[in-house]
Motif scaffolding. Structure first.
Motif, short mmCIF file in Angstrom:
data_model
loop_
_atom_site.label_atom_id
_atom_site.label_comp_id
_atom_site.label_asym_id
_atom_site.label_seq_id
_atom_site.Cartn_x
_atom_site.Cartn_y
_atom_site.Cartn_z
N UNK A 7 28.26 46.33 28.58
CA UNK A 7 28.36 44.94 29.27
C UNK A 7 29.80 44.43 29.38
N UNK A 8 31.13 45.26 28.85
CA UNK A 8 32.13 44.64 28.94
C UNK A 8 32.74 45.49 30.46
N UNK A 9 31.71 46.28 31.22
CA UNK A 9 31.98 45.80 32.24
C UNK A 9 31.67 45.32 33.26
N UNK A 10 30.03 44.39 33.09
CA UNK A 10 30.07 43.12 33.11
C UNK A 10 30.49 42.17 33.46
N UNK A 11 31.28 42.01 31.93
CA UNK A 11 32.15 40.60 32.18
C UNK A 11 33.45 40.53 32.92
N UNK A 12 34.40 42.09 32.63
CA UNK A 12 35.02 42.03 33.89
C UNK A 12 34.93 41.72 35.00
N UNK A 13 33.56 42.54 35.94
CA UNK A 13 33.01 42.26 37.42
C UNK A 13 32.63 40.38 37.34
#
Length: 269
Positions: A7-13
């Motif tokens: 989920x953190x990766x999705x937000x970073x993207x």
């Protein structure tokens, strides 16, 4: 299970290094609205996305529910900045998953018109990083997940046969797996189906055969061996393959060719 790291990766993207678009003060509510009919999926992932940024999920729709245009499938409440940051990720995930579920349901419905027992299954042709979401969406649409990963079953394919021969490949893997691990063997000619079964295959995959050829291969198989049809099967041809006597119809297109279901996220009352 979706991990926080994903989920953190999705937000970073999506947010990048400096998000100014969503610098909105105060509290708000939001709702996810379907813009076309289909089957809901991906709701658990959407809930996790909103929860990750401290937004309360007030109402959700169960995966597998048939919906119509205008139906509200999720409601949230929280800081406007957090709601707006999460909404695009949630819409994308739910839209993609619902598209997979909707396509799967169409295939299942098409098969059920002919045979109540034949299963519609997915394949490993999934989007890297999204396999769990896509496989759950297949289940929401009434389908079977097939192998979740390579550890779940041995599949002897044409490359294995080219290297070791049909019987040799089956024997090679049978000596290396637990008694509880099934072996599926891919064949391209009807006469190879009974050969694979006699050599120890639990499941014979009839690959890229026309429906009439598939029927011929099924008739050659001994009892107790499952038959699976795969390769180029479309929603339009599912009924033709459902008449062949196979136990499973697998379709990579359930995941790799599913159009996203259209949703809109709206804030305020």
């Amino acid at each position: 299970m979706i991990h926080d790291s994903q989920i953190e990766q999705w937000f970073r993207e999506d947010l990048g290094h400096h998000d100014v678009t969503n610098e909105v003060p105060g509290e708000t509510t939001g709702r996810l609205v379907a813009k076309e009919p289909g089957v809901v999926a991906g709701m658990a992932a959407a809930e996790r996305v909103f929860d990750y940024v401290g937004v309360d999920v007030l109402e959700t729709t169960e995966d597998g529910t048939r919906i119509e245009s205008g139906d509200v499938v999720l409601r949230v409440s929280g800081p406007a900045k957090a709601v707006l940051r999460a909404e695009r990720i949630a819409v994308n995930v739910v839209g993609h998953a619902s598209g997979v579920a909707s396509r799967t349901r169409k295939a299942v419905d098409a098969a059920r018109e002919v045979d109540d027992e034949v299963r519609i299954a997915a394949t490993r042709k999934t989007t890297p990083g999204l396999r769990g979401i896509e496989k759950r969406a297949v289940v929401a649409g009434g389908g079977d997940t097939h192998r979740l990963d390579l550890s779940h079953m041995v599949m002897v394919k044409d490359n294995h046969v080219a290297e070791m021969g049909l019987e040799g490949a089956i024997a090679h893997f049978r000596d290396r797996v637990s008694f509880a691990t099934k072996i599926e063997v891919e064949v391209e000619e009807p006469e190879d189906a009974p050969t694979a079964a006699e050599a120890g295959a639990d499941i014979v995959l009839l690959d890229n055969m026309r429906p009439e050829t598939t029927t011929e291969a099924v008739d050659l198989l001994p009892g107790g061996v499952l038959a699976e049809a795969s390769g180029g099967i479309t929603l339009a041809t599912v009924p033709d393959y459902a008449t062949t006597g196979v136990d499973v119809i697998s379709m990579g297109s359930l995941t790799h060719s599913a159009a996203s279901l259209d949703y809109s996220f709206r804030t305020g009352e």
